[in-house]
Design an enzyme around this catalytic site. Structure first.
Site, short mmCIF file in Angstrom:
data_model
loop_
_atom_site.label_atom_id
_atom_site.label_comp_id
_atom_site.label_asym_id
_atom_site.label_seq_id
_atom_site.Cartn_x
_atom_site.Cartn_y
_atom_site.Cartn_z
CG ASP A 16 55.06 35.83 90.01
OD1 ASP A 16 55.20 34.28 89.36
OD2 ASP A 16 54.95 36.06 89.24
CG HIS A 94 45.70 35.00 83.26
ND1 HIS A 94 45.64 33.35 84.88
CD2 HIS A 94 46.04 33.29 82.46
CE1 HIS A 94 45.95 32.19 84.43
NE2 HIS A 94 46.10 31.93 83.36
CG MET A 147 63.41 33.69 98.71
SD MET A 147 64.15 33.89 97.31
CE MET A 147 66.05 33.74 97.97
CB SER A 520 27.06 55.86 58.45
OG SER A 520 25.33 55.87 57.66
#
Length: 608
Positions: A16, A94, A147, A520
């Site tokens: 982005d 990410h 844009m 265990s």
């Protein structure tokens, strides 16, 4: 106009343009020196072969980041303008690096969230916004980027802004300032763009210069003690950073989690004594009387002290590669305080895309859960919404020492203050004296079929013949009653060991010699069991039999079923066994009869 240092983060989905925007912001603010610009030009030509500057290279400092063209770690940068100073963190986009992003957001007062104008709100945009809200960020600058690739269309801009405002409002983020940008060209970054005349708001730098810097309001005085300062025999002070309210010389304070009171005699700093101190100041407090104060205590205003509890409701962001299993023991760190903690319940995990609650028995990497946490001792705290320092904590894996979770305390559970330990006059020492023995727990661990029960049974027979008071807790027998509700998943195995350890602890308190036989398989749970006993009361006995030999014996047919896929989560086949690194007694069964192994156990015990 707001002044002071603003700490903010940039976040959003992959590609982005977060790193590009931040690099351009530093460039427009005049914070790139000539040598940095020269290096940026060389690196940009080396990557793209033209003269255009690749501003993402300013913050993507790791080789792996430059090779992949992504951000992995949080890159912190300092810069300033004529009006304000800033510290900015460039967070990775990410999903697998969400824990890195959360680390950055936990220290920020504002988030710049980038969205590609062509793609709109993606899953990672929603995830990052949710985590920002969870970590207390209440102001966001929404930068609708690229844009130019959307034709500078105001409709494309509005189609991102409107749903984002709705998302932010649903998460409690009241302040959202949106603006259209072209990060690579600097449109609306350092100055307003002529290519988008339909936008008449401030540019990004102007928004940052006027944004409030307060992270979270905290009106009441709090100082977590970091260090007891004793440079000379005549000076005793308690050093730390004020994380709430203010304090003045002469004020009455309370040392928590206890109830000791005193007054402030001096407020000492490197630049001399102060009459008062406020939030964010590092000071040394001297009291008018000597008290038992140590690192991890909290000095609070006596009139309005911090709450104290040992059980909490919280939100937890899991950051470990291995899953979080309820009732596993972790190290809990809150401010300067350290305790032992268990996440006792996962009420639900959160779908970070829709914020819907989902049923869960464990938390995986990057998942968020609404949980309850139980500490081994009370601590002073605040709700995270009121005080990040006393409300934000981390969990540390006791084996690897890695940080595996960050958490936000919501409130104390009422049962924490309603249940008190009841004193009894007859104690463990008296019970042990009446039996003429040293109470202790022999913890036999090993694979199924290793011979744990056989050896423990022989040991108990010999101890009983010598007149000692014993009890054998066998894992299979306990699953007929106490643990009848548990399966064999990793979560159930953790709870199985926890219950057995608590029963063994009560029996040792009764003065008995307790022999426990449970597989265990996890070291973490064996360490939890050890922690329930006093010094020299716990003896870990590793019955070491090779897997092939255990399969050869297979008296119950369990290995055969596991190999055939009819029995899932079977230790040694499709579920791991973590070998004890330093047991008190290591019984290597190869070539030895059970009687010989029992002799080794008896020889190790201190019975008188």
């Amino acid at each position: 106009m707001e002044t002071g240092l603003l700490r903010f983060v940039t976040c959003g989905s992959v590609d982005d343009g977060k790193s590009t925007l931040l690099g351009r912001l530093l460039y427009d603010a005049g914070m790139l020196a000539d040598d940095q610009l020269d290096a940026l030009r060389r690196d940009s030509r080396g990557r793209h072969g033209d003269a255009a500057l690749d501003f993402a290279l300013v913050t993507d400092g790791l080789d792996a980041e430059r090779q992949q063209g992504i951000t992995i770690d949080v890159a912190w940068r300092y810069f300033h303008t004529a009006k304000r100073s800033f510290i900015v963190g460039d967070c990775p986009g990410h999903e697998q690096y969400t824990r890195n992003m959360a680390t950055g957001a936990s220290q920020a007062a504002l988030a710049v969230v980038l969205v590609d104008a062509r793609k709109g709100l993606l899953a990672q945009t929603r995830r990052h916004t949710y985590i920002c809200a969870l970590l207390g960020i209440r102001q966001v600058v929404l930068a609708v980027n690229k844009m130019d690739l959307a034709g500078f269309d105001p409709g494309a801009y509005a189609s991102v802004v409107e749903p984002y405002r709705a998302l932010a409002a649903s998460l409690g983020i009241a302040a959202v300032h949106a603006l259209p940008v072209v990060a690579v060209d600097g449109d609306n970054i350092g100055q307003r763009s002529a290519r988008m005349p339909w936008y008449d708001g401030p540019c990004l730098l102007e928004l940052l210069e006027t944004a409030p810097t307060q992270i979270a309001p905290s009106a009441d005085f709090r100082l977590p003690v970091q260090w007891v300062n004793r440079p000379t025999p005549d000076f005793r002070g308690y050093a730390g950073t004020v994380c709430g309210g203010q304090v003045a010389r002469g004020d009455e304070v309370l040392v928590q989690p206890g109830t000791q009171r005193a007054r402030i005699a001096r407020i000492v700093t490197a630049d001399g004594d102060l009459e008062h101190a406020t939030g964010g100041q590092a000071v040394t407090l001297c009291l008018d009387r000597e008290l038992d104060v140590s690192r991890g205590d909290v000095i609070s205003a006596a009139a309005r002290p911090a709450p104290v509890a040992d059980q909490f409701a919280c939100h937890l962001l899991w950051m470990g590669d291995a899953p979080m299993l309820p009732n596993r023991s972790y190290t809990f760190r809150l401010g300067t305080c350290t305790a032992s903690a268990r996440v006792t319940t996962i009420k639900h995990k959160v779908d970070v895309h829709t914020q819907a609650p989902l049923a869960a028995q464990r938390l995986e990497l990057n998942e968020v859960g609404c949980c309850t946490v139980d500490l081994d001792r009370p601590v002073a705290f605040e709700a995270y919404a009121d005080n990040r320092t006393l409300g934000g904590f981390i969990l540390i894996d006791r084996q690897s020492q890695a940080t595996v979770a960050c958490g936000m305390l919501d409130f104390a559970l009422h049962r924490a203050s309603n249940i008190q330990w009841q004193h009894t006059d007859v104690d463990k020492a008296m019970r042990a004296s009446a039996k003429g023995q040293r109470p202790q727990c022999l913890w036999f661990t090993g694979l199924s079929g290793a011979g744990k029960s056989t050896v423990a049974n022989l040991v108990e027979r010999r101890l009983a013949a010598l007149g000692y008071h014993t009890y054998l807790l066998d894992g299979d027998n306990l699953r007929h009653g106490l643990n009848v509700d548990l399966g064999f998943t990793a979560e159930a195995r953790v709870e199985n060991v926890r219950r057995v350890a608590e029963v063994a602890h009560l029996m040792v308190d009764a003065g008995l010699i307790v022999l426990v036989c449970v597989i265990s398989p996890f070291q973490s749970e064996r360490e939890f069991a050890r922690g329930r006993f006093g010094a020299d009361e716990f003896v870990e006995v590793f019955v070491d039999t090779p897997l092939a030999e255990c399969e050869r014996r297979d008296s119950k047919g369990l290995y055969r079923k596991a190999r055939a896929g009819e029995l899932r989560n079977f230790t040694g086949i499709d579920s791991p066994y973590e070998v004890p690194p330093a047991p008190e007694l290591h019984l290597r069964t190869a070539g030895q009869r059970p009687e010989q192994l029992a002799d080794q156990v008896i020889a190790r015990l201190r019975l008188g």
